[in-house]
Design an enzyme around this catalytic site. Sequence first.
Site, PDB file in Angstrom:
ATOM      1  N   GLU A 194     -26.130  69.536  15.842  1.00  0.00           N
ATOM      2  CA  GLU A 194     -26.379  69.325  14.417  1.00  0.00           C
ATOM      3  C   GLU A 194     -25.854  70.465  13.561  1.00  0.00           C
ATOM      4  OE1 GLU A 194     -27.434  66.441  14.176  1.00  0.00           O
ATOM      5  OE2 GLU A 194     -28.682  66.076  15.930  1.00  0.00           O
ATOM      6  N   GLU A 205     -31.795  55.002  12.643  1.00  0.00           N
ATOM      7  CA  GLU A 205     -31.885  56.031  13.677  1.00  0.00           C
ATOM      8  C   GLU A 205     -32.947  57.040  13.276  1.00  0.00           C
ATOM      9  OE1 GLU A 205     -27.277  55.832  15.403  1.00  0.00           O
ATOM     10  OE2 GLU A 205     -27.985  57.680  14.450  1.00  0.00           O
TER      11      GLU A 205
END
Lengths: 286, 433
Positions: A61, A50
């Site tokens: 995040e 990824e």
Amino acid sequence: MSDAGGSDPLAAAFADGPAFVPYLAVGDPDYESSLAYVEALAEGGADVIELGLPFSEPIAEGPTIQNAVVRALEAGMTPTRFFEFVADLDVDVPLVCMTYYNLIYQFGSEQGPRPFVERAASVGISGFVVPDLPAEEAGALREACDEFGLDLVSIVAPTTGEDRLEKLVAVSSGYIYVQARLGVTGASSSVSDRTTESLARLEGVDLPKAVGFGISSGEQAATVVEAGADGVIVGSALVDIVAEGHESNEPTEATADRLESKARELKEGALEGYGRRTPTPEGTSD
Amino acid sequence: MSSDAASGDRSGGDGDGEWVPAGDGKFGRYGGQYVPEALMPAIEELTDAYERYVLNNEDGFVDEFRRRIRDFGGRPTPLQRADRLSERYDTEVYLKREDLLHGGAHKLNNALGQVLLATYMGKERIIAETGAGQHGTATAMAAAHLDMPCEVYMGERDINRQRPNVFRMKINGSAVTPVTTGRGTLKEAISETMRDWATNVEDTHYVIGSVVGPHPFPKMVRDFQALISEEAREQVVDRTGGLPDSVVACAGGGSNTMGSFHHFVDDESVELLAVEAGGSSLAVDETEGVAPNSASLSTGTEGVLHGARTKLLQDGDGQIVESHSVSSGLDYAGVGPELAHLVDEDRVTPVNVDDDAAIEGFHRLSQEEGIIPALETAHAFGYLHEHHDELGDVTVINVSGRGDKDLDTAIEETAKRDVSNAPDMSMFNGGLR
């Protein structure tokens, strides 16, 4: 670029046992080092990689990846550079682009996801993970993915109920990203019970299930695979290695070596968990 | 409630038992729900609660909200004729005095509504982001009033610019958590609050501070803030015998703007002007990733930020740029999706004034009307000064907040420039402290 061919390279990556799916923010801390780091992950046994395209507002995040995003943006990473990066990569595993919807939406001369997907397909990207795009808003991207033969990987959260699961699966392909716990990305020391619950709920879904969020060691990878995961996704624990290398001015090769051995540990952990799960039937243990 | 169910002049849901649906949260091409999957169940739960309690007054929610915003908040706020300004500009200027609401700004309308809704939903904890500290302060007050634990995320830079509000939040019993990512202003505080929500979604309600974010927030916040125009419309008709020719409100995220406009949207003769912060320049510096303004309606382009598709300050790649305004409450790179839509429909006119005009507006309202406005609000008066001859015979201006919180900034910013109407402030030596 990726030369993994076939009609669905992502599904194929999960076909022979548990897949190890590492994540790095592309361009962290700079273009050349980042190329070496991604290639080191492939050397270390990655089955899918990824690649994070940094967005200025990464709302899903935690601090580790937020800081990586800042380093990459400061070093000049852009969507155009990202596609150059993918084309420059010398790896033969399928690549997934992980980014936020605004970057996909703004790319190219016309609005909407189509130009981004077209370009991604042309450099060898196999699919997308878009953390701020729930099934409700995924229609246009799904359509573009279908047009260019790419996968759209959906995230299933611990809070996702049965009714939403159906909606999600309807727009998903490639694999399902099973979010192991609530919160944002980041390494943690334990694997939540909710992972097991999530995997149980997904039993009837005919796509590989890769578990992410908080996996940082081979032992955790083993636990998750033993619990039924078809793959493990690891981001922050790898980004931590990049950050340490950057902060201590470690030579790129040394950081790459550490990434490669961490990748091996995680891949081996996944394999070990798989072995624990399936008692070897007689005569097949070659 | 509210705008629709309770005052009942814009939909068919008024009082005849017809169920008012929450809708899909789209305003033309804007709006939507661009949030992580982990938040979607909470968004669905909130949409359901919005529909039941706010739109359809289940369990008497709207009645309790109206009672509390009256007794605790001090509504209705007055509509005051500004005598000196009316004379100066040869236009009837009416001030909607939201600065007199408890807390000193319109923010309590939304904060009290949402914290009360959280109690109806059985939530146990409140989180909020704040820029200037006004929304954080209002949320902290509402949380104390309704006995809910509250944590407010605030950019580190804003904490330094707005210390009195930090103290007010803490004195009300809220935790204030500094956000150090990025430039440490509102944009980062919103992102950080969304991360907290994604972690604690099961028992926590996120009281968003403006008409931004994923559906149902833009509609719901507008409905709570629509008390402003519900009252103002009735008050101005009472006073002048008719509708005003124009309504003027400053616009950052757009909550006081939508609150001031909502009940006038169907009155097509009334011009609606959203005054944005022009900052020091309207250009975007692509290499630095900075816009020295916060004029997303005037200069922004369509994109997706913080849960909604709307008009944004962004670079050509879609990276969000840092905005700027002398008023931290307007300092945001996005704007509510409904405002973006109303601008596209030519129903709302986006205009802007720069930092200098806002500072002049601040001093003018203070000296001529005895009202020290928030620097956000001062933008509306900067616009009035420059364009009073375009506002018709009767104009209503929303005084969205009072300026006590801005005295330090106002003194510093006045000292930096040549402000023709400023008093001699040399004794302050550039600041109050």
